[in-house]
Design an enzyme around this catalytic site. Structure first.
Site, PDB file in Angstrom:
ATOM      1  N   LYS A 147     -26.567 -45.666 -57.738  1.00  0.00           N
ATOM      2  CA  LYS A 147     -25.274 -45.270 -58.300  1.00  0.00           C
ATOM      3  C   LYS A 147     -24.313 -44.800 -57.211  1.00  0.00           C
ATOM      4  O   LYS A 147     -24.707 -44.112 -56.270  1.00  0.00           O
ATOM      5  CB  LYS A 147     -25.463 -44.156 -59.338  1.00  0.00           C
ATOM      6  CG  LYS A 147     -26.467 -44.503 -60.436  1.00  0.00           C
ATOM      7  CD  LYS A 147     -26.589 -43.378 -61.456  1.00  0.00           C
ATOM      8  CE  LYS A 147     -27.715 -43.638 -62.438  1.00  0.00           C
ATOM      9  NZ  LYS A 147     -29.037 -43.311 -61.886  1.00  0.00           N
ATOM     10  N   ASP A 153     -34.772 -46.072 -61.675  1.00  0.00           N
ATOM     11  CA  ASP A 153     -33.376 -45.638 -61.774  1.00  0.00           C
ATOM     12  C   ASP A 153     -33.184 -44.426 -60.875  1.00  0.00           C
ATOM     13  O   ASP A 153     -33.807 -43.391 -61.071  1.00  0.00           O
ATOM     14  CB  ASP A 153     -33.048 -45.276 -63.225  1.00  0.00           C
ATOM     15  CG  ASP A 153     -31.592 -44.846 -63.379  1.00  0.00           C
ATOM     16  OD1 ASP A 153     -30.748 -45.723 -63.612  1.00  0.00           O
ATOM     17  OD2 ASP A 153     -31.323 -43.636 -63.250  1.00  0.00           O
ATOM     18  N   HIS A 176     -21.275 -43.869 -60.922  1.00  0.00           N
ATOM     19  CA  HIS A 176     -22.040 -42.783 -61.542  1.00  0.00           C
ATOM     20  C   HIS A 176     -21.214 -41.983 -62.547  1.00  0.00           C
ATOM     21  O   HIS A 176     -21.694 -41.622 -63.624  1.00  0.00           O
ATOM     22  CB  HIS A 176     -22.571 -41.849 -60.454  1.00  0.00           C
ATOM     23  CG  HIS A 176     -23.776 -41.068 -60.859  1.00  0.00           C
ATOM     24  ND1 HIS A 176     -24.733 -40.655 -59.969  1.00  0.00           N
ATOM     25  CD2 HIS A 176     -24.201 -40.623 -62.066  1.00  0.00           C
ATOM     26  CE1 HIS A 176     -25.688 -39.995 -60.613  1.00  0.00           C
ATOM     27  NE2 HIS A 176     -25.372 -39.955 -61.881  1.00  0.00           N
ATOM     28  N   TYR A 184     -28.978 -37.950 -56.070  1.00  0.00           N
ATOM     29  CA  TYR A 184     -30.288 -37.342 -56.293  1.00  0.00           C
ATOM     30  C   TYR A 184     -30.952 -36.936 -54.975  1.00  0.00           C
ATOM     31  O   TYR A 184     -31.912 -36.176 -54.975  1.00  0.00           O
ATOM     32  CB  TYR A 184     -31.223 -38.294 -57.051  1.00  0.00           C
ATOM     33  CG  TYR A 184     -30.733 -38.732 -58.403  1.00  0.00           C
ATOM     34  CD1 TYR A 184     -29.665 -38.103 -59.053  1.00  0.00           C
ATOM     35  CD2 TYR A 184     -31.337 -39.800 -59.050  1.00  0.00           C
ATOM     36  CE1 TYR A 184     -29.219 -38.531 -60.290  1.00  0.00           C
ATOM     37  CE2 TYR A 184     -30.894 -40.233 -60.301  1.00  0.00           C
ATOM     38  CZ  TYR A 184     -29.834 -39.597 -60.909  1.00  0.00           C
ATOM     39  OH  TYR A 184     -29.394 -40.027 -62.131  1.00  0.00           O
TER      40      TYR A 184
END
Length: 333
Positions: free
Chosen positions: A94, A60, A127, A65
């Protein structure tokens, strides 16, 4: 490895193995970093390879990120050395808030795919339901530090995700951090082609999301839990004034009874209530430990005791977006 894994079926046809592998393999590995970059990008590369080696198959991650390039390198490395095939991996990415305009959705996914060196992702999710000003800044703010929003109809964003699925860029589509009203907006959209397969939200014994879980189950939507161990203690993302979940005496007592850790009890709790659970870690010892969640079972009394811990405590409040009209956490569920 001789373990039995509970399997869910997503309504778009994919198989889902708890705690969070959507293709029938053990457990999930979440690569959420802190804003302080507690784990260097090189570490993301190494721990992803290690996680795959010990049996994790659902990874994930997310554009925001900022480590998808390294994660992609790790996946390619483990494919090259024969540890896994591409179809063994279930990869979730996402769509970030700055890309919610319909015309930006596919380019955002294609950018992630390029970084990952993949032809498709297995799951692509919105997201956050907060549209923000497009651009390079991940959290665009005005001179007063207020998040700069964007006017986007999430139903139009969803239609763009449907097109990405039809184009073969993602096998399945879903959402994250949506409350039940925002989910209803998508579900009731005229001409809906695919409904969300999942809603990924913060969920743990202090915020057990029982009402949202019931809502999702009634619509054949899988609830996926992040923050399942409480939270990282990272001030940029979480409220550090809240109690530490894994120090809770009830969890500790149940863990002692089963000769397990409080973390494993918190993970096992979600599995037994039909929630898919993500376990974030950069620690190799804990990564290996998390997969032992299938080695024991909680009793109905244990489950009832953990249910009783719910305090509606939200660690990940995302307060920077609280003034946004689509801020999801003002609703009860």
């Amino acid at each position: 490895k001789g373990r039995e894994y509970p399997v869910f079926t997503l309504h778009q046809g994919l198989r889902l193995c708890s705690p969070a592998d959507y293709s029938g393999f053990p457990s999930s590995f979440c690569l959420f970093p802190s804003l302080a970059q507690e784990a260097a990008k090189s570490e993301a590369l190494e721990v992803t390879k290690f996680a795959i080696e010990v049996g994790f198959r659902h990874i994930d991650c997310a554009y925001v990120y900022q480590n998808e390039e390294q994660v992609g390198q790790a996946i390619q490395s483990k494919i090259s050395d024969g540890t896994v095939k591409r179809e063994d991996i279930f990869y979730t990415s996402k769509l970030w808030c700055t890309f919610l305009r319909p015309e930006l959705v596919r380019p955002a996914l294609e950018k992630s795919l390029k970084n990952l060196q993949l032809d498709y992702v297995d799951l692509y999710i919105i997201h956050f339901p907060l549209a923000t000003k497009p651009g390079e800044e991940l959290l665009p703010k005005d001179e007063n530090g207020k998040l700069i929003g964007d006017s986007v109809d999430l139903c139009h964003t969803w239609e763009a995700l449907e097109k990405c699925k039809d184009a073969g860029l993602t096998k399945s589509i879903g959402v994250s951090n949506f409350n039940h009203k925002q989910l209803e907006k998508i579900l009731n959209k005229p001409g809906l082609k695919y409904k969300p397969v999942c809603n990924q939200v913060e969920c743990h014994p202090y915020l057990n999301q029982s009402k949202l879980l019931d809502f999702c189950k009634s619509h054949d939507i899988v609830l996926v839990a992040y923050g399942a161990l409480g939270s990282q203690r990272v001030k940029e993302w979480v409220n550090l004034n809240h109690p530490v979940l894994l120090e809770d005496p009830v969890l500790s007592a149940i863990a002692k009874k089963h000769k397990q850790t409080p973390a494993l009890v918190a993970l096992r709790y979600q599995i037994q209530r039909g929630v898919v659970v993500l376990a974030k870690s950069y620690n190799k010892k804990r990564i290996k430990e998390n997969i032992q969640v299938f080695d024991f079972e909680l009793t109905p009394e244990d489950m009832k005791a953990i249910d009783g811990l719910n305090r509606n405590i939200r660690y990940y409040e995302f307060l920077v977006g609280v003034s946004h009209p689509e801020y999801p956490f003002s609703e009860e569920y």
